[in-house]
Design a protein around this motif. Structure first.
Motif, mmCIF file in Angstrom:
data_model
loop_
_atom_site.group_PDB
_atom_site.id
_atom_site.type_symbol
_atom_site.label_atom_id
_atom_site.label_comp_id
_atom_site.label_asym_id
_atom_site.label_seq_id
_atom_site.Cartn_x
_atom_site.Cartn_y
_atom_site.Cartn_z
ATOM 1 N N GLN A 98 -5.377 1.986 -12.843
ATOM 2 C CA GLN A 98 -3.942 1.747 -12.751
ATOM 3 C C GLN A 98 -3.404 1.356 -14.123
ATOM 4 O O GLN A 98 -4.040 0.591 -14.845
ATOM 5 C CB GLN A 98 -3.629 0.629 -11.751
ATOM 6 C CG GLN A 98 -4.120 0.891 -10.345
ATOM 7 C CD GLN A 98 -3.733 -0.229 -9.394
ATOM 8 O OE1 GLN A 98 -2.807 -0.991 -9.665
ATOM 9 N NE2 GLN A 98 -4.446 -0.320 -8.282
ATOM 10 N N PHE A 149 -0.070 5.501 -11.003
ATOM 11 C CA PHE A 149 -1.296 6.120 -10.498
ATOM 12 C C PHE A 149 -1.298 7.582 -10.943
ATOM 13 O O PHE A 149 -0.308 8.285 -10.775
ATOM 14 C CB PHE A 149 -1.361 6.057 -8.965
ATOM 15 C CG PHE A 149 -1.349 4.663 -8.414
ATOM 16 C CD1 PHE A 149 -2.517 3.933 -8.306
ATOM 17 C CD2 PHE A 149 -0.163 4.079 -7.998
ATOM 18 C CE1 PHE A 149 -2.507 2.653 -7.781
ATOM 19 C CE2 PHE A 149 -0.137 2.796 -7.481
ATOM 20 C CZ PHE A 149 -1.315 2.080 -7.372
ATOM 21 N N LEU A 177 -3.192 3.988 -1.748
ATOM 22 C CA LEU A 177 -3.311 3.340 -3.048
ATOM 23 C C LEU A 177 -2.891 1.875 -2.928
ATOM 24 O O LEU A 177 -1.791 1.573 -2.475
ATOM 25 C CB LEU A 177 -2.431 4.061 -4.075
ATOM 26 C CG LEU A 177 -2.659 5.576 -4.185
ATOM 27 C CD1 LEU A 177 -1.691 6.180 -5.183
ATOM 28 C CD2 LEU A 177 -4.094 5.878 -4.583
ATOM 29 N N LYS A 178 -3.794 0.986 -3.343
ATOM 30 C CA LYS A 178 -3.529 -0.446 -3.313
ATOM 31 C C LYS A 178 -3.301 -0.938 -4.735
ATOM 32 O O LYS A 178 -4.080 -0.650 -5.639
ATOM 33 C CB LYS A 178 -4.699 -1.193 -2.685
ATOM 34 C CG LYS A 178 -4.969 -0.800 -1.237
ATOM 35 C CD LYS A 178 -6.130 -1.586 -0.650
ATOM 36 C CE LYS A 178 -6.376 -1.185 0.808
ATOM 37 N NZ LYS A 178 -7.515 -1.936 1.399
ATOM 38 N N MET A 179 -2.238 -1.677 -4.917
ATOM 39 C CA MET A 179 -1.871 -2.156 -6.246
ATOM 40 C C MET A 179 -2.649 -3.421 -6.588
ATOM 41 O O MET A 179 -2.732 -4.353 -5.787
ATOM 42 C CB MET A 179 -0.365 -2.420 -6.313
ATOM 43 C CG MET A 179 0.473 -1.155 -6.257
ATOM 44 S SD MET A 179 2.231 -1.497 -6.134
ATOM 45 C CE MET A 179 2.352 -2.034 -4.431
ATOM 46 N N ASP A 180 -3.208 -3.436 -7.807
ATOM 47 C CA ASP A 180 -3.866 -4.633 -8.318
ATOM 48 C C ASP A 180 -2.800 -5.553 -8.884
ATOM 49 O O ASP A 180 -2.136 -5.221 -9.878
ATOM 50 C CB ASP A 180 -4.880 -4.272 -9.408
ATOM 51 C CG ASP A 180 -6.030 -3.440 -8.858
ATOM 52 O OD1 ASP A 180 -6.313 -3.577 -7.654
ATOM 53 O OD2 ASP A 180 -6.618 -2.665 -9.633
ATOM 54 N N SER A 207 -7.218 4.273 -6.624
ATOM 55 C CA SER A 207 -6.681 2.949 -6.934
ATOM 56 C C SER A 207 -7.470 2.252 -8.017
ATOM 57 O O SER A 207 -7.095 1.153 -8.454
ATOM 58 C CB SER A 207 -6.660 2.078 -5.671
ATOM 59 O OG SER A 207 -5.855 2.655 -4.665
ATOM 60 N N VAL A 254 0.849 -1.180 0.000
ATOM 61 C CA VAL A 254 0.000 0.000 0.000
ATOM 62 C C VAL A 254 0.893 1.241 0.000
ATOM 63 O O VAL A 254 1.840 1.336 0.789
ATOM 64 C CB VAL A 254 -0.945 0.016 1.212
ATOM 65 C CG1 VAL A 254 -1.728 1.322 1.259
ATOM 66 C CG2 VAL A 254 -1.899 -1.170 1.161
#
Length: 567
Positions: free
Chosen positions: A218, A201, A140-143, A215, A123
């Motif tokens: 992306q 982002f 922001l959470k990465m996929d 988020s 995160v």
């Protein structure tokens, strides 16, 4: 016992004090404050501080001289080691990877920003940095995009970078382990698949929300790399192109530099690009003739960091721990069929009446634009643009404030003086002031540097030692240096002045610095985020806050909403 001395003896002691000590003493004792109200004493102390001395004489009233002394002392940060306000923002319960924290300077419509990465989960937290407070703006959470069957995925963030347009790039590596692993046979380690991806982002704007991050959208690209290399630098351009520097333990002499493109159609459709275009840069020239014995870089061809400038059309490259770029490249097109070369950042500087061509020049820190000037031998008026920058010798690492002038026909001048463009235009530079105390850092972090938005403050950090130089750019542009520098800091024969630094209170090992205005300096340290307030109203306060929640100043007052009408 000091106050029991006769007034004449006390004033003699104040005469021999350095201006910073006298400035602090004025806040501590009424008797010392009254004793300092002597014209000869004040004129002597004012003459020891940089600033124009014209118009200051015996005819000026004593209260005005005392006010002038205090204003100059505050403007030059005298006594800041005692009077600076220090606020610590501890990371709280979450552990922050200090090396992956990046600072982004502010813009006229948006404040400065800090991006942090927590070590326990992928995160990225975005904090808004202002002169008064910090505020958590987004998480922001990465996929995670997996190229294959499911399984246990271990994510490791490697590099984080902001672009000039405030977009955020995160380079991460995930290791996909097989689900067939058992406690007795470590098949997961044997079947582990390492993949590097670059996710971007965007810094978006909405009419009702203002500037924000999300988020939900992306842009992800696969990054190809050799198994024996690891990334040491990351830069992001405003058009989405990214540059990564690679290092191999088996080859300590060189660094691989690759530029990765952005497929506009795929990214506009929020698709995943498994094969972005890539261009490899040629090795920079070997600078054996200018190698310094005290340089921390074992080889001159080593690049550890990059930075896009000039609207993403140029790249600056930095040696390990060097705050001034050593090379640059004007070709930033990854679709080019041929690799481009990297040029040396070397310019001629006039120092003490002699031209030296082994100086690296920083991006300009200030400019002055004069319009419609008439000069001899020219019929049409011209615009004269003066640029100030920092020049560092490649031989002995001495640093100077340097100046160059560029003339343009007024008819074809757009009357804008872009600082990034000034480095490209400046050919001959003149040394104006020697930065006393400048030191090339010998630690693994090297020298960390930050310039204030107005160009009036230069801060450097060498491990935990933070120094600040104060300048008046307008006076340096005008060239009346003999009336600006004190007599003991002006060399009339060499026509060059000397700027003395002040030291800020130590707060730990400094990894990065950022000025949000001319008085507030942020630093990311091994003890968390720290802010120094060096303004004229600072009084040496110490605060301990947390980054887990929005941090506001202690004197903030909640104001109720006004439901009526203003009379």
């Amino acid at each position: 016992m000091l106050l029991d001395l006769p007034l004449e003896v006390l004033q003699t002691i104040l005469w021999h004090m350095d201006p910073g000590t006298l400035f602090i003493s004025l806040f501590t004792c009424k008797e010392i404050f009254n004793a300092a109200k002597a014209k000869k004493l004040l004129l002597h102390q004012i003459g020891s501080i940089p600033g124009l001395r014209l118009g200051l004489g015996e005819n000026v009233p004593t209260p005005e001289l005392l006010t002038e002394f205090r204003l100059r002392a505050a403007a030059n940060l005298l006594g800041v080691g005692v009077l600076a306000d220090v606020a610590r923002y501890a990371p709280g319960n979450n552990l922050i990877n200090v090396r992956q924290c990046v600072l982004s300077p502010g813009a006229p419509d948006t404040p400065a920003q800090l991006a942090t990465v927590y070590q326990h989960h992928p995160v990225v937290s975005i904090y808004e940095l202002t002169a008064d407070h910090i505020r958590l703006k987004a998480e922001l959470k990465m996929d995670l995009i997996r190229n294959g069957a499911g399984g246990f995925c271990n994510v490791e963030v490697l590099k984080v970078a902001f672009s000039a347009s405030r977009d955020l790039a995160v380079l991460y590596r995930y290791t996909l382990h097989s689900e067939r692993a058992s406690p007795f046979v470590d098949e997961a380690a044997a079947k582990a698949k390492h993949t590097l991806k670059l996710v971007t982002f965007h810094h978006c704007r909405a009419a009702t929300k203002g500037w924000f991050y999300t988020s939900n959208v992306q842009e992800t690209r696969d990054i190809s790399y050799r198994s024996d290399t690891y990334p040491v630098g990351l830069a992001l351009a405003i058009n989405g192109n990214a540059c990564i520097a690679w290092k191999s333990p088996s080859d300590a002499n060189t660094t691989g530099v690759c530029l990765y493109g952005r497929d506009a159609k795929l990214m506009d459709a929020c698709c995943y690009d498994p094969n972005p275009t890539m261009m490899t840069y040629d090795d920079p020239p070997f600078l054996s003739l200018y190698r310094s014995r005290s340089s921390i870089a074992p080889h001159d061809g080593l690049i550890f960091d990059m930075n896009f400038v000039f609207q993403g059309r140029s790249l600056n490259f930095y040696q390990p721990g060097n705050p001034i770029h050593s090379w640059f490249s004007s070709m930033c097109n990854p679709s080019s069929p041929n690799a481009t070369s990297i040029q040396v950042n070397r310019a001629t500087v006039l120092v003490e009446g002699r031209d030296w061509d082994c100086y690296a020049i920083s991006m300009p820190i200030h400019s002055l634009h004069e319009r419609n000037m008439t000069v001899p031998d020219r019929l049409d008026p011209i615009c004269r643009i003066s640029y100030l920058a920092i020049g560092v010798s490649m031989d002995n690492h001495d640093a100077f404030i340097v100046q160059t002038e560029v003339n343009r026909p007024s008819a074809s001048c757009d009357h804008t003086a872009e600082l990034e463009q000034g480095r490209r235009l400046g050919i001959q530079w003149n040394a104006l002031a020697f930065l006393a105390g400048w030191r090339q850092g010998q630690s693994s972090l090297g020298t960390v540097m930050a310039i204030s938005p107005g160009g009036r403050r230069i801060a450097t950090a060498d491990w935990s030692k933070v120094l600040v130089w104060s300048i008046e750019p307008d006076m340096l542009h005008q060239g009346a240096l003999e009336t600006y520098f004190p007599a003991h800091d002006w060399n009339a024969q060499k026509t060059i002045g000397r700027l003395r630094p002040v030291r800020l209170p130590s707060v730990g090992v400094v990894h990065s610095l950022l000025w949000v205005d001319e008085a507030k300096l942020y630093a990311m340290t091994d003890r968390g985020l720290v802010k120094w307030n060096v303004g004229h109203m600072c009084s040496g306060d110490r605060e301990h806050l947390s980054m887990d929640y929005d941090a506001w100043p202690v004197d903030a007052v909640a104001m109720p909403l006004w439901h009526g009408t203003h009379g």
